[in-house]
Design a protein around this motif. Structure first.
Motif, PDB file in Angstrom:
ATOM      1  N   ALA A   8       0.763  -1.096   0.032  1.00 21.77           N
ATOM      2  CA  ALA A   8      -0.119  -0.099   0.198  1.00 21.77           C
ATOM      3  C   ALA A   8       0.916   1.239  -0.040  1.00 21.77           C
ATOM      4  O   ALA A   8       1.702   1.444   0.942  1.00 21.77           O
ATOM      5  N   ASN A   9       0.718   2.044  -0.849  1.00 21.08           N
ATOM      6  CA  ASN A   9       1.551   3.443  -1.364  1.00 21.08           C
ATOM      7  C   ASN A   9       0.708   4.706  -0.791  1.00 21.08           C
ATOM      8  O   ASN A   9      -0.273   4.815  -1.291  1.00 21.08           O
ATOM      9  N   PRO A  60      10.262   5.976   3.713  1.00 23.03           N
ATOM     10  CA  PRO A  60      10.754   6.568   2.433  1.00 23.03           C
ATOM     11  C   PRO A  60      12.265   6.000   2.112  1.00 23.03           C
ATOM     12  O   PRO A  60      12.888   6.222   2.937  1.00 23.03           O
ATOM     13  N   CYS A  61      12.338   5.556   1.048  1.00 25.93           N
ATOM     14  CA  CYS A  61      13.697   5.277   0.395  1.00 25.93           C
ATOM     15  C   CYS A  61      13.732   4.928  -1.127  1.00 25.93           C
ATOM     16  O   CYS A  61      12.846   5.422  -1.692  1.00 25.93           O
ATOM     17  N   GLN A  97       7.451   4.784  -0.216  1.00 27.25           N
ATOM     18  CA  GLN A  97       7.391   4.084   1.104  1.00 27.25           C
ATOM     19  C   GLN A  97       6.179   3.345   0.940  1.00 27.25           C
ATOM     20  O   GLN A  97       5.213   3.596  -0.018  1.00 27.25           O
ATOM     21  N   ALA A  98       5.834   2.078   1.738  1.00 31.70           N
ATOM     22  CA  ALA A  98       4.583   1.395   1.540  1.00 31.70           C
ATOM     23  C   ALA A  98       4.403   0.905   3.140  1.00 31.70           C
ATOM     24  O   ALA A  98       5.336   0.833   3.978  1.00 31.70           O
ATOM     25  N   ASN A 120       7.313  13.420  -2.215  1.00 35.81           N
ATOM     26  CA  ASN A 120       8.158  12.352  -2.845  1.00 35.81           C
ATOM     27  C   ASN A 120       8.175  11.109  -2.685  1.00 35.81           C
ATOM     28  O   ASN A 120       9.040  10.311  -2.408  1.00 35.81           O
ATOM     29  N   VAL A 121       6.839  10.639  -2.799  1.00 40.11           N
ATOM     30  CA  VAL A 121       6.122   9.182  -2.803  1.00 40.11           C
ATOM     31  C   VAL A 121       5.559   9.009  -3.870  1.00 40.11           C
ATOM     32  O   VAL A 121       4.514   9.856  -4.014  1.00 40.11           O
ATOM     33  N   GLY A 122       5.489   7.816  -4.494  1.00 41.99           N
ATOM     34  CA  GLY A 122       4.648   7.329  -5.543  1.00 41.99           C
ATOM     35  C   GLY A 122       4.976   7.679  -6.814  1.00 41.99           C
ATOM     36  O   GLY A 122       5.916   7.853  -7.252  1.00 41.99           O
ATOM     37  N   PHE A 123       4.070   8.316  -7.814  1.00 38.32           N
ATOM     38  CA  PHE A 123       4.006   8.400  -9.138  1.00 38.32           C
ATOM     39  C   PHE A 123       5.204   9.405  -9.362  1.00 38.32           C
ATOM     40  O   PHE A 123       5.246  10.415  -9.084  1.00 38.32           O
ATOM     41  N   ALA A 124       6.133   8.884 -10.302  1.00 36.30           N
ATOM     42  CA  ALA A 124       7.124   9.808 -11.031  1.00 36.30           C
ATOM     43  C   ALA A 124       8.348  10.188  -9.911  1.00 36.30           C
ATOM     44  O   ALA A 124       9.411  10.551 -10.420  1.00 36.30           O
TER      45      ALA A 124
END
Length: 399
Positions: free
Chosen positions: A352-353, A383-384, A368-369, A359-363
């Motif tokens: 699950a995102n 976040p990584c 992180q999840a 700065n997370v997810g698309f593009a």
């Protein structure tokens, strides 16, 4: 992942040695400790001063072989110091020495004095690479599980020959370095068939207009790299991407959800592990034309119809030996809808995102999840990099 990591790089003599400068600089900027050995031939292409400037540490050459570090021989100290030994470019000469356990310079002595994983990045003229003796040495070396590889790539070489033998690009070498550092060199997916989808599908109204989403496919590419680095045979089914596909990945291009469904189903039965990281459309225009619609003829209300649910169909077809993993890009509460998707679609695990976080997810280059498996176990990953998240997911489903 980079904190306190120690990477030893051995540079062989070849024009491709200049590419390794970017690898050294990037590793240092990422917080990795870097030490570099230059062979005598390598110094004809790049200087010890260049290397020491980029690594912020003296470069080691054969001239320093007998100058001890902490009152210990250089090759012993460096060999025990390293978490990973990278040899790039790996020349035919050094390859032959390693294959036969020979040690006549600082680089080869240090290989024999170390026990860490060794990442090999060959580079040489195509005719040299294709020689039976070179390939025999290569295969002999790869029979040792200590050795990992990246490249060689194919293309135009410095000698104008077109074919295999190009040093892998710095981005490929860096990804392989990070993977081996993360896993410690384990190949827990060796012999496994891994099927991965990625990218955002497009449902066209006409040749230039479509319903789509912001997915760039970076997460799926990272998953493909991570699985490949861990020994898997990977098939990547991708919608349009913004990033290059690593050369060692079997990639199949699609555009629409219907095309992705057809390809996924055709490869599904042979797969041991399937990861649906693609952002697949939920609906498509009910009507489609093969010619561009004039602006005046665009519908004021767009009739829609659902597209096939690929993940649900794979869940229905899944066999007992297969693992099926999904992704859920969510805003707000990400756990509840992910759990519902996990159960309804018969998944083994889901990632699950939270796409409403910065700065997370698309593009993005980071992610992180929260991982959830069908037994209810959850694991939160902060976040990584997407490559690190990919490895964390492979660890989670393999534990």
């Amino acid at each position: 992942m980079n904190e306190s990591r120690r990477v030893l790089i051995g540079i062989g003599g070849g024009i491709a040695a200049y590419k390794v400068c970017q690898v050294i600089s990037t590793l240092f900027q990422a917080g990795v400790q870097v030490r570099v050995i230059l062979t005598q031939a390598a110094q004809e292409f790049i200087t010890p001063l260049t290397i020491s400037t980029l690594s912020r540490h003296q470069a080691y050459t054969d001239r320093l072989f007998w100058q001890p570090i902490h009152n210990r021989p250089v090759h012993i100290e460096l060999g025990e110091w390293a978490d990973l030994f990278v040899i790039a470019p790996l020349t035919a000469n050094t390859l032959g020495k390693l294959a036969h356990g020979l040690a006549d310079n600082l680089l080869t002595n240090t290989v024999l004095a170390s026990h860490c994983p060794v990442l090999l990045a060959p580079a040489m003229n195509t005719d040299m690479w294709e020689q039976q003796a070179v390939q025999r040495n290569w295969q002999h070396l790869l029979s040792d599980s200590r050795y990992h590889t990246v490249g060689p790539d194919a293309g135009r070489l410095a000698c104008d020959r077109v074919g295999a033998g190009r040093l892998a690009e710095p981005s490929e070498i860096l990804a392989a370095i990070y993977s081996v550092l993360y896993t410690g060199g384990k190949r827990d997916l060796l012999g496994k068939q891994v099927l991965i989808s990625t990218g955002g599908t497009r449902e066209h109204l006409d040749p230039v207009r479509f319903i789509g989403n912001p997915s760039t496919g970076k997460m799926g590419l990272a998953l493909a790299q991570a699985a490949k680095h861990r020994g898997a045979k990977v098939v990547l089914v991708h919608a349009p991407l913004t990033e290059p596909i690593p050369p060692d990945i079997q990639a199949i291009s699609v555009v629409s959800a219907a095309e992705m469904r057809q390809v996924m189903l055709s490869y599904f039965s042979a797969a041991d592990l399937v990861i649906m990281a693609a952002a697949v459309a939920d609906v498509k225009p009910a009507d489609h034309t093969s010619e561009k619609l004039p602006k005046a003829q665009l519908p004021t209300a767009l009739a829609l119809e659902p597209v096939p649910d690929i993940l649900a169909e794979l869940g229905q077809r899944k066999q007992s030996h297969q693992q099926l993993i999904g992704f859920a890009a969510q805003t707000g509460d990400i756990v509840k809808p992910a759990l519902e998707k996990l159960n309804v679609k018969n998944l083994d695990a889901i990632a699950a995102n939270p796409i409403d976080q910065p700065n997370v997810g698309f593009a993005s280059d980071t992610n992180q999840a929260i991982f959830i498996n069908k037994q209810g176990r959850q694991e939160s990953v902060q976040p990584c990099s997407k490559l690190e998240l990919a490895h964390a997911l492979l660890n989670f489903i393999g534990s």
